[in-house]
Design a protein around this motif. Sequence first.
Motif, mmCIF file in Angstrom:
data_model
loop_
_atom_site.group_PDB
_atom_site.id
_atom_site.type_symbol
_atom_site.label_atom_id
_atom_site.label_comp_id
_atom_site.label_asym_id
_atom_site.label_seq_id
_atom_site.Cartn_x
_atom_site.Cartn_y
_atom_site.Cartn_z
ATOM 1 N N ARG A 143 3.810 106.003 10.129
ATOM 2 C CA ARG A 143 4.296 104.645 9.904
ATOM 3 C C ARG A 143 5.792 104.676 9.600
ATOM 4 O O ARG A 143 6.245 105.489 8.796
ATOM 5 C CB ARG A 143 3.551 103.995 8.749
ATOM 6 N N PHE A 144 6.503 103.764 10.234
ATOM 7 C CA PHE A 144 7.949 103.667 10.077
ATOM 8 C C PHE A 144 8.335 102.247 9.693
ATOM 9 O O PHE A 144 7.622 101.295 10.007
ATOM 10 C CB PHE A 144 8.666 104.041 11.388
ATOM 11 N N ARG A 145 9.479 102.141 9.050
ATOM 12 C CA ARG A 145 10.047 100.841 8.683
ATOM 13 C C ARG A 145 11.478 100.807 9.201
ATOM 14 O O ARG A 145 12.245 101.752 8.996
ATOM 15 C CB ARG A 145 10.051 100.651 7.177
ATOM 16 N N ALA A 146 11.827 99.713 9.876
ATOM 17 C CA ALA A 146 13.175 99.546 10.405
ATOM 18 C C ALA A 146 13.676 98.152 10.047
ATOM 19 O O ALA A 146 12.889 97.209 9.960
ATOM 20 C CB ALA A 146 13.192 99.731 11.918
ATOM 21 N N VAL A 147 14.977 98.033 9.849
ATOM 22 C CA VAL A 147 15.615 96.735 9.685
ATOM 23 C C VAL A 147 16.583 96.576 10.858
ATOM 24 O O VAL A 147 17.366 97.484 11.157
ATOM 25 C CB VAL A 147 16.341 96.604 8.335
ATOM 26 N N VAL A 148 16.494 95.411 11.507
ATOM 27 C CA VAL A 148 17.281 95.124 12.696
ATOM 28 C C VAL A 148 17.984 93.798 12.503
ATOM 29 O O VAL A 148 17.399 92.842 11.980
ATOM 30 C CB VAL A 148 16.359 95.071 13.942
ATOM 31 N N GLU A 149 19.243 93.724 12.945
ATOM 32 C CA GLU A 149 19.960 92.459 12.905
ATOM 33 C C GLU A 149 20.592 92.192 14.265
ATOM 34 O O GLU A 149 20.929 93.146 14.982
ATOM 35 C CB GLU A 149 21.004 92.431 11.790
ATOM 36 N N PRO A 150 20.716 90.923 14.628
ATOM 37 C CA PRO A 150 21.330 90.601 15.925
ATOM 38 C C PRO A 150 22.823 90.917 15.924
ATOM 39 O O PRO A 150 23.478 90.835 14.879
ATOM 40 C CB PRO A 150 21.086 89.100 16.073
ATOM 41 N N ILE A 151 23.322 91.268 17.085
ATOM 42 C CA ILE A 151 24.762 91.438 17.249
ATOM 43 C C ILE A 151 25.310 90.075 17.683
ATOM 44 O O ILE A 151 24.852 89.520 18.678
ATOM 45 C CB ILE A 151 25.081 92.507 18.318
ATOM 46 N N PRO A 152 26.248 89.540 16.902
ATOM 47 C CA PRO A 152 26.750 88.199 17.240
ATOM 48 C C PRO A 152 27.467 88.162 18.582
ATOM 49 O O PRO A 152 27.966 89.083 19.088
ATOM 50 C CB PRO A 152 27.734 87.884 16.109
ATOM 51 N N ASP B 272 10.608 88.330 8.547
ATOM 52 C CA ASP B 272 11.970 87.837 8.362
ATOM 53 C C ASP B 272 12.597 88.601 7.205
ATOM 54 O O ASP B 272 11.987 88.762 6.152
ATOM 55 C CB ASP B 272 11.949 86.337 8.068
ATOM 56 N N TRP B 273 13.791 89.103 7.415
ATOM 57 C CA TRP B 273 14.494 89.877 6.400
ATOM 58 C C TRP B 273 15.891 89.296 6.184
ATOM 59 O O TRP B 273 16.824 89.976 5.773
ATOM 60 C CB TRP B 273 14.558 91.341 6.833
ATOM 61 N N SER B 274 16.030 88.013 6.492
ATOM 62 C CA SER B 274 17.328 87.356 6.397
ATOM 63 C C SER B 274 17.730 87.170 4.941
ATOM 64 O O SER B 274 16.883 87.040 4.052
ATOM 65 C CB SER B 274 17.269 85.994 7.086
ATOM 66 N N ALA B 275 19.043 87.152 4.724
ATOM 67 C CA ALA B 275 19.589 86.945 3.380
ATOM 68 C C ALA B 275 20.815 86.049 3.512
ATOM 69 O O ALA B 275 21.752 86.393 4.227
ATOM 70 C CB ALA B 275 19.974 88.267 2.741
ATOM 71 N N GLY B 276 20.791 84.913 2.846
ATOM 72 C CA GLY B 276 21.928 83.987 2.911
ATOM 73 C C GLY B 276 22.168 83.543 4.328
ATOM 74 O O GLY B 276 21.293 82.984 4.975
ATOM 75 N N THR B 277 23.342 83.827 4.842
ATOM 76 C CA THR B 277 23.680 83.430 6.209
ATOM 77 C C THR B 277 23.449 84.554 7.217
ATOM 78 O O THR B 277 23.700 84.376 8.406
ATOM 79 C CB THR B 277 25.161 82.998 6.276
ATOM 80 N N GLU B 278 22.986 85.712 6.755
ATOM 81 C CA GLU B 278 22.759 86.870 7.628
ATOM 82 C C GLU B 278 21.315 86.893 8.110
ATOM 83 O O GLU B 278 20.382 86.835 7.313
ATOM 84 C CB GLU B 278 23.073 88.174 6.890
ATOM 85 N N THR B 279 21.139 86.994 9.419
ATOM 86 C CA THR B 279 19.808 87.061 10.019
ATOM 87 C C THR B 279 19.428 88.522 10.225
ATOM 88 O O THR B 279 20.239 89.317 10.697
ATOM 89 C CB THR B 279 19.793 86.341 11.373
ATOM 90 N N ALA B 280 18.200 88.860 9.870
ATOM 91 C CA ALA B 280 17.694 90.217 10.084
ATOM 92 C C ALA B 280 16.171 90.165 10.138
ATOM 93 O O ALA B 280 15.553 89.169 9.737
ATOM 94 C CB ALA B 280 18.155 91.152 8.967
ATOM 95 N N SER B 281 15.574 91.237 10.642
ATOM 96 C CA SER B 281 14.118 91.338 10.673
ATOM 97 C C SER B 281 13.701 92.740 10.254
ATOM 98 O O SER B 281 14.381 93.728 10.548
ATOM 99 C CB SER B 281 13.573 91.006 12.065
#
Length: 136
Positions: free
Chosen positions: A127-136, A53-62
Motif C-alpha cells: 500500500r502506498f500513499r501519494a499527494v498530487v497537485e495540478p500544475i497551473p 480531496d487534500w486541498s488547503a486554502g487556495t491550493e488544490t491537491a488530492s
Amino acid sequence: MASPAWELQKAVYGALVADTGLAALLGGAWVYDEAPRGAAFPYVTFGPSAVRDWSAGTETASEHVFTLRVWSKHGGEREVHRILEAIRAALHDASLSLDGFRLVNLRHETSDTAREADGETHRGTARFRAVVEPIP
C-alpha cells in the motif's frame, strides 16, 4: 479533464516496468492493470485505490492511496517478500513525472502477505500513499 489518479497510475506503471531488479524477479515486465488469462507467475497487478480531496486554502491537491498486488505460485512466501521489497525500493520517495500534475510525495505505507484459498497461490499487497497537485 485529466485524471490525477490515472496519471499517477501511468507513472507508477512506467517506474515498475523500467526497474530491472523487479523485472529480474518477475522474469519480465509482468505488471498489469488486469492480468490476462493464463498469465505466467509471478506477476504484479494494480489493486484497489482511493482518492481524497487534500486541498488547503487556495491550493488544490488530492491524496491517493493505492495498492499493488504480487501473485506467486512459488512454494512459500519468499518470492512474494522479495518482489514486495523491490516494489517498495522502486517507488518509496520516487520522483515520478505526471502529465499535468506534480507529485508532492509518494510513500510506502504497509505490505502484507497471505495464502489464497486454493492453497497454492501466495498474494502480497503493498500500500502506498501519494499527494498530487495540478500544475497551473
